[in-house]
Write a protein that holds these residues in place. Structure first.
Motif, PDB file in Angstrom:
ATOM      1  N   ALA A   1    -112.307  42.607  49.247  1.00 28.50           N
ATOM      2  CA  ALA A   1    -113.396  42.372  48.294  1.00 28.50           C
ATOM      3  C   ALA A   1    -113.441  40.876  47.993  1.00 28.50           C
ATOM      4  CB  ALA A   1    -113.163  43.167  47.014  1.00 28.50           C
ATOM      5  N   HIS A   2    -114.632  40.308  47.931  1.00 27.89           N
ATOM      6  CA  HIS A   2    -114.700  38.856  47.739  1.00 27.89           C
ATOM      7  C   HIS A   2    -116.051  38.448  47.163  1.00 27.89           C
ATOM      8  CE1 HIS A   2    -116.449  39.622  51.688  1.00 27.89           C
ATOM      9  NE2 HIS A   2    -117.117  38.492  51.576  1.00 27.89           N
ATOM     10  N   GLY A   3    -116.050  37.291  46.524  1.00 30.24           N
ATOM     11  CA  GLY A   3    -117.299  36.766  45.969  1.00 30.24           C
ATOM     12  C   GLY A   3    -117.199  35.293  45.656  1.00 30.24           C
ATOM     13  N   ARG A   4    -118.339  34.748  45.217  1.00 37.51           N
ATOM     14  CA  ARG A   4    -118.431  33.337  44.838  1.00 37.51           C
ATOM     15  C   ARG A   4    -119.045  33.235  43.455  1.00 37.51           C
ATOM     16  NH1 ARG A   4    -120.790  30.358  50.333  1.00 37.51           N
ATOM     17  NH2 ARG A   4    -119.296  31.299  51.788  1.00 37.51           N
ATOM     18  N   TRP A   5    -118.449  32.371  42.637  1.00 35.43           N
ATOM     19  CA  TRP A   5    -118.932  32.147  41.285  1.00 35.43           C
ATOM     20  C   TRP A   5    -119.096  30.652  41.046  1.00 35.43           C
ATOM     21  CZ3 TRP A   5    -115.804  35.928  42.921  1.00 35.43           C
ATOM     22  CH2 TRP A   5    -116.059  37.244  42.498  1.00 35.43           C
ATOM     23  N   ARG A   6    -120.148  30.296  40.301  1.00 33.13           N
ATOM     24  CA  ARG A   6    -120.330  28.893  39.897  1.00 33.13           C
ATOM     25  C   ARG A   6    -119.988  28.769  38.424  1.00 33.13           C
ATOM     26  NH1 ARG A   6    -126.199  26.448  39.987  1.00 33.13           N
ATOM     27  NH2 ARG A   6    -126.299  27.601  38.038  1.00 33.13           N
ATOM     28  N   LEU A   7    -119.118  27.830  38.102  1.00 33.33           N
ATOM     29  CA  LEU A   7    -118.782  27.513  36.718  1.00 33.33           C
ATOM     30  C   LEU A   7    -119.408  26.165  36.390  1.00 33.33           C
ATOM     31  CD1 LEU A   7    -116.405  29.391  37.879  1.00 33.33           C
ATOM     32  CD2 LEU A   7    -115.131  28.598  35.874  1.00 33.33           C
ATOM     33  N   ARG A   8    -120.227  26.139  35.366  1.00 29.74           N
ATOM     34  CA  ARG A   8    -120.872  24.884  34.938  1.00 29.74           C
ATOM     35  C   ARG A   8    -120.296  24.471  33.588  1.00 29.74           C
ATOM     36  NH1 ARG A   8    -127.122  23.423  35.566  1.00 29.74           N
ATOM     37  NH2 ARG A   8    -126.207  22.770  37.566  1.00 29.74           N
ATOM     38  N   PHE A   9    -119.621  23.333  33.576  1.00 30.48           N
ATOM     39  CA  PHE A   9    -119.061  22.766  32.355  1.00 30.48           C
ATOM     40  C   PHE A   9    -120.012  21.684  31.850  1.00 30.48           C
ATOM     41  CE2 PHE A   9    -115.474  24.445  34.685  1.00 30.48           C
ATOM     42  CZ  PHE A   9    -114.742  25.100  33.702  1.00 30.48           C
ATOM     43  N   THR A  10    -120.394  21.777  30.585  1.00 32.54           N
ATOM     44  CA  THR A  10    -121.333  20.824  29.994  1.00 32.54           C
ATOM     45  C   THR A  10    -120.657  20.098  28.837  1.00 32.54           C
ATOM     46  OG1 THR A  10    -123.160  22.303  30.538  1.00 32.54           O
ATOM     47  CG2 THR A  10    -123.610  20.548  28.964  1.00 32.54           C
ATOM     48  N   GLY A  11    -120.701  18.782  28.889  1.00 33.78           N
ATOM     49  CA  GLY A  11    -120.104  17.970  27.837  1.00 33.78           C
ATOM     50  C   GLY A  11    -121.044  16.859  27.422  1.00 33.78           C
ATOM     51  N   GLU A  12    -120.527  15.638  27.329  1.00 37.21           N
ATOM     52  CA  GLU A  12    -121.353  14.496  26.925  1.00 37.21           C
ATOM     53  C   GLU A  12    -121.083  13.332  27.866  1.00 37.21           C
ATOM     54  OE1 GLU A  12    -122.347  13.053  22.635  1.00 37.21           O
ATOM     55  OE2 GLU A  12    -120.483  12.043  23.246  1.00 37.21           O
ATOM     56  N   GLY A  13    -122.112  12.900  28.583  1.00 39.25           N
ATOM     57  CA  GLY A  13    -121.986  11.739  29.443  1.00 39.25           C
ATOM     58  C   GLY A  13    -121.845  10.481  28.619  1.00 39.25           C
ATOM     59  N   ASN A  14    -121.010   9.550  29.121  1.00 44.75           N
ATOM     60  CA  ASN A  14    -120.819   8.329  28.360  1.00 44.75           C
ATOM     61  C   ASN A  14    -120.145   7.279  29.249  1.00 44.75           C
ATOM     62  OD1 ASN A  14    -120.797   6.586  26.112  1.00 44.75           O
ATOM     63  ND2 ASN A  14    -120.272   8.285  24.724  1.00 44.75           N
ATOM     64  N   HIS A  15    -119.908   6.112  28.657  1.00 47.87           N
ATOM     65  CA  HIS A  15    -119.350   4.979  29.380  1.00 47.87           C
ATOM     66  C   HIS A  15    -117.844   5.153  29.528  1.00 47.87           C
ATOM     67  CE1 HIS A  15    -118.288   0.882  30.468  1.00 47.87           C
ATOM     68  NE2 HIS A  15    -119.579   0.564  30.561  1.00 47.87           N
ATOM     69  N   ALA A  16    -117.324   4.950  30.751  1.00 45.02           N
ATOM     70  CA  ALA A  16    -115.901   5.148  31.014  1.00 45.02           C
ATOM     71  C   ALA A  16    -115.031   4.122  30.298  1.00 45.02           C
ATOM     72  CB  ALA A  16    -115.639   5.088  32.516  1.00 45.02           C
ATOM     73  N   GLY A  17    -115.563   2.931  30.047  1.00 46.66           N
ATOM     74  CA  GLY A  17    -114.768   1.888  29.409  1.00 46.66           C
ATOM     75  C   GLY A  17    -114.969   1.810  27.918  1.00 46.66           C
ATOM     76  N   ALA A  18    -116.157   2.129  27.462  1.00 47.58           N
ATOM     77  CA  ALA A  18    -116.485   1.910  26.058  1.00 47.58           C
ATOM     78  C   ALA A  18    -116.225   3.113  25.164  1.00 47.58           C
ATOM     79  CB  ALA A  18    -117.965   1.514  25.937  1.00 47.58           C
ATOM     80  N   THR A  19    -115.852   4.243  25.733  1.00 49.08           N
ATOM     81  CA  THR A  19    -115.688   5.468  24.959  1.00 49.08           C
ATOM     82  C   THR A  19    -114.211   5.784  24.780  1.00 49.08           C
ATOM     83  OG1 THR A  19    -117.699   6.300  26.012  1.00 49.08           O
ATOM     84  CG2 THR A  19    -116.397   7.875  24.745  1.00 49.08           C
ATOM     85  N   LEU A  20    -113.738   5.789  23.535  1.00 55.74           N
ATOM     86  CA  LEU A  20    -112.343   6.108  23.247  1.00 55.74           C
ATOM     87  C   LEU A  20    -112.035   7.543  23.665  1.00 55.74           C
ATOM     88  CD1 LEU A  20    -112.033   4.539  19.669  1.00 55.74           C
ATOM     89  CD2 LEU A  20    -111.274   3.556  21.855  1.00 55.74           C
ATOM     90  N   LEU A  21    -110.781   7.790  24.018  1.00 53.38           N
ATOM     91  CA  LEU A  21    -110.382   9.138  24.430  1.00 53.38           C
ATOM     92  C   LEU A  21    -110.667  10.152  23.337  1.00 53.38           C
ATOM     93  CD1 LEU A  21    -106.994   8.509  26.279  1.00 53.38           C
ATOM     94  CD2 LEU A  21    -109.288   8.687  27.251  1.00 53.38           C
ATOM     95  N   ALA A  22    -110.454   9.779  22.103  1.00 51.25           N
ATOM     96  CA  ALA A  22    -110.657  10.710  20.988  1.00 51.25           C
ATOM     97  C   ALA A  22    -112.121  11.061  20.792  1.00 51.25           C
ATOM     98  CB  ALA A  22    -110.081  10.109  19.705  1.00 51.25           C
ATOM     99  N   ASP A  23    -113.015  10.237  21.318  1.00 52.06           N
ATOM    100  CA  ASP A  23    -114.450  10.460  21.121  1.00 52.06           C
ATOM    101  C   ASP A  23    -115.095  11.180  22.309  1.00 52.06           C
ATOM    102  OD1 ASP A  23    -114.263   9.145  18.727  1.00 52.06           O
ATOM    103  OD2 ASP A  23    -114.857   7.191  19.558  1.00 52.06           O
ATOM    104  N   ARG A  24    -114.324  11.602  23.268  1.00 51.19           N
ATOM    105  CA  ARG A  24    -114.898  12.149  24.496  1.00 51.19           C
ATOM    106  C   ARG A  24    -115.052  13.665  24.446  1.00 51.19           C
ATOM    107  NH1 ARG A  24    -112.764   8.592  29.616  1.00 51.19           N
ATOM    108  NH2 ARG A  24    -112.844   6.570  28.578  1.00 51.19           N
ATOM    109  N   ARG A  25    -116.106  14.116  25.136  1.00 43.76           N
ATOM    110  CA  ARG A  25    -116.282  15.534  25.484  1.00 43.76           C
ATOM    111  C   ARG A  25    -116.511  15.564  26.999  1.00 43.76           C
ATOM    112  NH1 ARG A  25    -120.440  18.375  23.723  1.00 43.76           N
ATOM    113  NH2 ARG A  25    -121.798  16.650  23.140  1.00 43.76           N
ATOM    114  N   ASP A  26    -115.408  15.455  27.719  1.00 42.70           N
ATOM    115  CA  ASP A  26    -115.439  15.218  29.160  1.00 42.70           C
ATOM    116  C   ASP A  26    -115.317  16.546  29.915  1.00 42.70           C
ATOM    117  OD1 ASP A  26    -115.081  14.490  31.773  1.00 42.70           O
ATOM    118  OD2 ASP A  26    -113.509  12.996  31.384  1.00 42.70           O
TER     119      ASP A  26
END
Length: 399
Positions: free
Chosen positions: A207-232
């Motif tokens: 038995a087999h199948g395929r599933w798509r998982l879509r994770f949605t967060g907040e796009g932002n700047h890799a350098g200007a965004t503190l780790l505590a402020d991320r929804r990655d």
């Protein structure tokens, strides 16, 4: 003409200079070239070729008719796949016709070779798409909306191939033509190597199948965004890769694989706003497969919540465990002198058709045990042994 020589004739078609191996996808230019090649080879043998409304090719030895003996496979591949998965079954069918003619055999019932499109799902994401459409296992409207990574829909691809998208869907007339279906395929594993046998029969498919998982967060700047402020969304996606391995390890005989991840927008210095991840899960039966997917889905929800993200899980395709017709299987085992009978973890068009009619599969030994990769292989002598075994089976069934 030998199966090895026929494979050699298409060895230059669809080579992938980046991934290695071959990239041949449903209704793209490469696969259309291969379909034209098959049509020419069939015509050289006096076989009448037609294309059904779902894009499957049929090459008839004599007049088309119902209750036919049908063999064949597919010509498409996964991205960067091997040379044998799919094409070996097609060329072995052509070689088997040559062998039967050399023996002076004339079919006593209709006999045809089929080439199913988009078996791997490498372009539109749904495996065994041609046979699913034929059998009604997928809604045609949903199928036509499927799109490839470039945004081309299946409807547009069919039009490019000269097919009418309005006609796709369950085809009872085509199904009625198939009295029995036998697919030859390179083995995707080490069973025949370990048994020292060049040819075997399939007993079952996981038995087999395929599933798509879509994770949605907040796009932002890799350098200007503190780790505590991320929804990655990449963090829960990465966690799911590990969770899939743990979930599969907890259920005997199961497999779970993440083979594709797409971050959006995909910049090196950009925190993605969305990450799409595709999961392939397989096990001995429906309950075990569903249990593995449920475990992974629960982990995905927990990981997403921890990062302040959301996740959706969408089933893109599924096939329950297949047990090939035991009467047909034992009959063919007798014809072939008691060859080994093996389970397989790989899906096939024969598995889709098995819910509607008697089907069987022949395997040809793969000395590497590797498939869906450039290292996939079969020795010339084993390819010829497979074609000869297929000829014996077709002669037995089509007397």
């Amino acid at each position: 003409m030998s199966a090895a020589a026929l494979l050699g004739a298409i060895s230059g078609v669809g080579k992938d200079p980046v991934r290695g191996g071959y990239s041949r996808h449903g209704f793209d230019r490469v696969e259309l070239d291969l379909r034209a090649w098959f049509t020419e080879e069939a015509a050289r043998r006096g076989l009448g070729v037609e294309t059904d409304r779902n894009g499957t090719l049929w090459a008839w030895w004599g007049e088309p008719g119902d209750d036919a003996v049908v063999t064949g496979s597919h010509l498409d591949s996964v991205p960067g796949g091997g040379a044998f998965d799919g094409p070996l079954g097609v060329v072995a069918a052509l070689a088997a016709v040559d062998l039967l003619r050399e023996r002076g055999f004339t079919p006593g019932r209709p006999l045809a070779i089929t080439v199913f499109p988009e078996e791997e799902g490498g372009r539109f994401g749904v495996a065994c798409l041609g046979s699913r459409l034929m059998t009604g296992a997928i809604d045609p409207a949903a199928a036509l909306r499927l799109s490839d990574p470039d945004g081309t829909t299946l409807a547009e691809a069919l039009a490019f191939a000269g097919l009418d998208a309005a006609r796709v869907g369950r085809d009872d007339a085509a199904l009625a033509r198939i009295g029995v279906f036998v697919e030859l395929h390179v083995e995707q594993g080490r069973g025949l190597i370990d048994l020292g046998a060049p040819v075997g029969l399939a007993r079952s498919i996981l038995a087999h199948g395929r599933w798509r998982l879509r994770f949605t967060g907040e796009g932002n700047h890799a350098g200007a965004t503190l780790l505590a402020d991320r929804r990655d969304p990449m963090l829960p996606a990465a966690g799911v890769v590990l969770a899939a391995r743990r979930a599969a390890a907890a259920v005997s005989g199961s497999r779970a694989t993440v083979g594709r991840i797409i971050p959006i927008p995909g910049g090196t210095n950009v925190i993605p706003s969305t990450v799409d991840l595709w999961l392939d899960a397989r096990a001995d039966d429906d309950a075990r497969t569903r249990a593995v997917v449920a475990d992974i889905s629960a982990a995905a929800a927990e990981l997403a919540e921890t990062e302040g993200c959301a996740v959706t899980v969408t089933e893109e395709s599924y096939g329950d465990a297949v047990h090939f017709d035991p009467t047909l299987r034992e009959d063919l085992a007798g014809v072939l002198g008691g060859v080994p009978q093996l389970p397989t973890g790989a899906g096939h068009d024969a598995g889709i058709l098995a819910a509607h009619l008697p089907t069987a599969m022949l395997f040809v030994r793969n000395p590497t045990g590797i498939s869906h990769a450039p290292q996939e292989h079969a020795e010339d002598a084993d390819c010829e042994a497979g074609a000869a075994a297929l000829a014996d089976v077709l002669a037995h069934l089509a007397r």
